[in-house]
Each structure stands twice: as C-alpha cells, then as structure tokens.
Design an enzyme around this catalytic site. Structure first.
Site, mmCIF file in Angstrom:
data_model
loop_
_atom_site.group_PDB
_atom_site.id
_atom_site.type_symbol
_atom_site.label_atom_id
_atom_site.label_comp_id
_atom_site.label_asym_id
_atom_site.label_seq_id
_atom_site.Cartn_x
_atom_site.Cartn_y
_atom_site.Cartn_z
ATOM 1 N N ARG A 75 6.632 17.238 -26.921
ATOM 2 C CA ARG A 75 5.363 17.367 -26.204
ATOM 3 C C ARG A 75 4.807 18.781 -26.338
ATOM 4 O O ARG A 75 3.596 18.975 -26.452
ATOM 5 C CB ARG A 75 5.557 16.979 -24.735
ATOM 6 C CG ARG A 75 4.245 16.779 -23.988
ATOM 7 C CD ARG A 75 4.458 16.207 -22.607
ATOM 8 N NE ARG A 75 5.223 17.108 -21.755
ATOM 9 C CZ ARG A 75 5.666 16.796 -20.541
ATOM 10 N NH1 ARG A 75 5.444 15.589 -20.046
ATOM 11 N NH2 ARG A 75 6.340 17.663 -19.825
ATOM 12 N N LYS A 177 -0.094 19.845 -22.139
ATOM 13 C CA LYS A 177 0.165 20.846 -21.100
ATOM 14 C C LYS A 177 -0.438 22.174 -21.536
ATOM 15 O O LYS A 177 0.274 23.127 -21.872
ATOM 16 C CB LYS A 177 1.667 20.953 -20.826
ATOM 17 C CG LYS A 177 2.108 20.132 -19.604
ATOM 18 C CD LYS A 177 3.581 20.249 -19.349
ATOM 19 C CE LYS A 177 3.909 20.503 -17.892
ATOM 20 N NZ LYS A 177 3.623 19.374 -17.001
ATOM 21 N N GLU A 213 -4.360 10.709 -12.223
ATOM 22 C CA GLU A 213 -3.118 11.304 -11.713
ATOM 23 C C GLU A 213 -3.479 12.457 -10.799
ATOM 24 O O GLU A 213 -4.658 12.658 -10.487
ATOM 25 C CB GLU A 213 -2.247 11.790 -12.883
ATOM 26 C CG GLU A 213 -2.913 12.865 -13.737
ATOM 27 C CD GLU A 213 -1.945 13.520 -14.727
ATOM 28 O OE1 GLU A 213 -0.775 13.717 -14.375
ATOM 29 O OE2 GLU A 213 -2.387 13.841 -15.838
#
Ligand SMILES: *Cc1c(COP(=O)(O)O)cnc(C)c1O
Length: 330
Positions: A75, A177, A213
C-alpha cells in the site's frame, strides 16, 4: 513497558534511507529524531508525502510479531506511485522493520494489556522545488512509538456524526495514505470533537448519498441477519484491518460478509456498527447523528466476537491459521 494513549514517544533509534541520483541508498539506523530540510522541500511546499501505520506486538510467549506488514509495504508503494515518489524495495522496507524492532526491543509493550509498538513508515520529497513539480530527492523513515488504545475511555461506544465536509473526491487521493488527506480533515475533526463527537462519517463527495468512512478508520456494520456489511467505494482507504476482518468472518467465524454501496438512509437498518483500523482496532460505535436524526447501536455480540478473534491472533493467543504474523527474530 506499559503504554497508554496514542501519542508520539521519542525512542532511541529509528531507520532511515535516502533517495538520491535516481536510487535508494542503504537503510540504516539513526539516533537523530529531527530532520534538516531545505525551506523549499517538496514536502513543505506541496505536501509530497505519504505514510503507513502498522503494529508490532509482544506475545505472551515473548515473540515479537508484526501484523501483515507486506500489505502495508504494498500500500505504501501504491501511495508513492500516485504522489510521484519513488517506490521502495521490499527488502529495504523489511530491513528497516527488523532494524527498528531490534533496536527498540525494550519499548515494545506487552500485548496482553492492549499495548503495541505502533510503527510509522513515511516517505517525503526532501529536495527543493519552486515551480509545481516533484522533488528529485526523497527520505524514507520508519519510527516506532509505544501505544495503547486510540479511542480511550469509550467502552460504551463512540458517538459519530455525518459531516457536511468531504474527505475524498471520486478520482482523487482518498484511496492512498497521502498526508494531504489528513491535513484537510483536521478542521472537521476538531469541530466534531468540540461538539462531542469522536469522529466524522464522510459521505461520497459526488452525490452525498453513500457512506464512505471516517477520517482515520473504515466503518463496518452488522445487519439484522448478522451479516457484516462494509461500504464499497473507490475513494475509501483500503484498510488492512477491514480486509482482515472480512477474511476472518468468511474463513474462520462463519459470518457472512457483504461489500456494497451503503446509503446514508440505511444507517438505521443496522444493528451494530464499528470503526476499524490499525490504530482503532475495532471500536464499537454507539451512535451516528445524521442531520437531526440520531441512530443508536447496541452491542449485540458480533463486533465483540470479531474483535476478540482478531486481537487473539495479533497477541499470539490464538493460532495464526491464516499466516498473518511476521515474526522478528531477536
Ligand atoms: C489508515 C487508515 C485506515 C485504516 O487502515 P488499516 O490498514 O486498517 O490501518 C482507514 N481509513 C483511513 C482514512 C486511514 O488513513
């Protein structure tokens, strides 16, 4: 070592690697917890920066294990690509993890009381830019900080609100991220805190119809049939905790799961709700305020059961049948 709360604690050593002249240099440990940078570094001017979060646990039998770090590695590289940051080599990432854990062994809390060593890998543009372009030098760092639970003293569950602010555009950076996603959520989350909410629930920015979210954790629901339902969207951060929960439900616990678009109007149809992430683990949600309507959730056993199954694996108290733990040889 005991840890409480979720705060930065400066440990003696951290791992670092530098990217110069088109290549990553060798990772090594350093005692230096500060960074000297050009005033015009890419990270400072244009937020060219990405990060990860993972945890190291000290099991009852004193093994040091990290939960699924290869997924954080993959990721991190997805985040790097989107932010024009050179990707890392897998062996360098894992060397940093091993160096860091071994250099700070005595700061790894006992997992039995809910503690862990939170690991923060991050990469940023370190060379000067003025026009809008990528840095051509980068720094990768990985430090650790002993932590306890992220949401504290909320045994009865968290109070959330649906917010009017947006987190991620449909073809933006919500799925990686990138530090910039979190800078822009500081204002909405401080407003939420001031009004007594632990976090904001964001809707899809295009239609404001579907649940996405919160600022730092994915959301999961349990419906009347006991099925675990999670929102599907391209702009949600793909949580490793959520993925692990869904795998545990399907493969171990015999709980059905469903990943689909969830309308904000459906909030009242669910019986249980929780936030999940490396920091949050699985924190039960007691209520979500949507406009004037407050939807309440009661613990009905499902989230508790999933949480125990997950944390027992992480703490080494249940057999790691899915092969999720990466052991650091001391
Ligand atoms: C990091 C993060 C999560 C949780 O991901 P994990 O891999 O489970 O730690 C969820 N949502 C956002 C926005 C995040 O930044």
């Amino acid at each position: 070592m005991k840890a409480s709360g979720f705060n930065y604690v400066k440990l003696p050593k951290r791992a670092v690697a530098y990217y110069k002249n088109g290549a990553w240099g060798k990772p090594h440990l350093t005692r230096k917890a500060t960074i000297d940078l050009s005033e015009s570094a890419g990270v400072l001017q244009y937020a060219q920066s990405v990060f990860e979060g993972m945890k190291i646990y000290r099991t009852k039998d004193n093994r040091i294990v990290c939960f699924r770090p290869e997924l954080n590695f993959l990721r991190l590289n997805d985040s790097c690509e989107r932010m024009m940051i050179p990707t890392l080599k897998k062996e360098d990432f894992f060397e940093c993890l091993n160096l860091l854990a071994k250099a700070n062994l005595k700061y790894i809390p006992e997992s039995s009381d809910g503690g862990s060593l939170y690991i923060r890998p991050f990469v940023f543009g370190s060379s000067a830019v003025l026009g809008l372009k990528s840095s051509d030098e980068f720094e990768f760092r990985m430090f650790g900080s002993p932590v306890g639970p992220y949401f504290q003293g909320k045994a009865e569950g968290l109070a959330l609100r649906v917010t009017d602010y947006d987190r991620a555009a449909p073809h933006g950076t919500g799925h990686i991220k990138a530090s910039l996603n979190y800078a822009m959520s500081l204002y909405p989350v401080s407003e939420a805190h001031r009004l007594g909410f632990a976090e904001n629930v964001y809707l899809d920015a295009a239609t404001r119809t579907y649940i996405e979210e919160t600022g730092g954790a994915n959301i999961i629901f349990v419906d009347k049939n006991g099925t675990v339902v999670t929102p599907k969207s391209e702009s949600i951060l793909p949580s490793i905790t959520r993925r692990s929960i869904l795998e545990l439900c399907e493969k171990v616990l015999g709980i059905k799961t469903e990943e689909r678009k969830i309308k904000v109007d459906e909030l009242g149809d669910f019986v249980e709700c929780g936030l999940c992430g490396t920091a949050a683990v699985i924190s039960p949600v007691a209520s979500i305020l949507n406009g004037e309507t407050k939807i309440e959730y009661k613990e009905n056993g499902a989230i508790q059961k999933i949480r125990k199954a997950l944390t027992d694996i992480q703490k080494g108290e249940a057999e790691d049948t899915l092969n999720w733990l990466y052991e650091i040889k001391q």
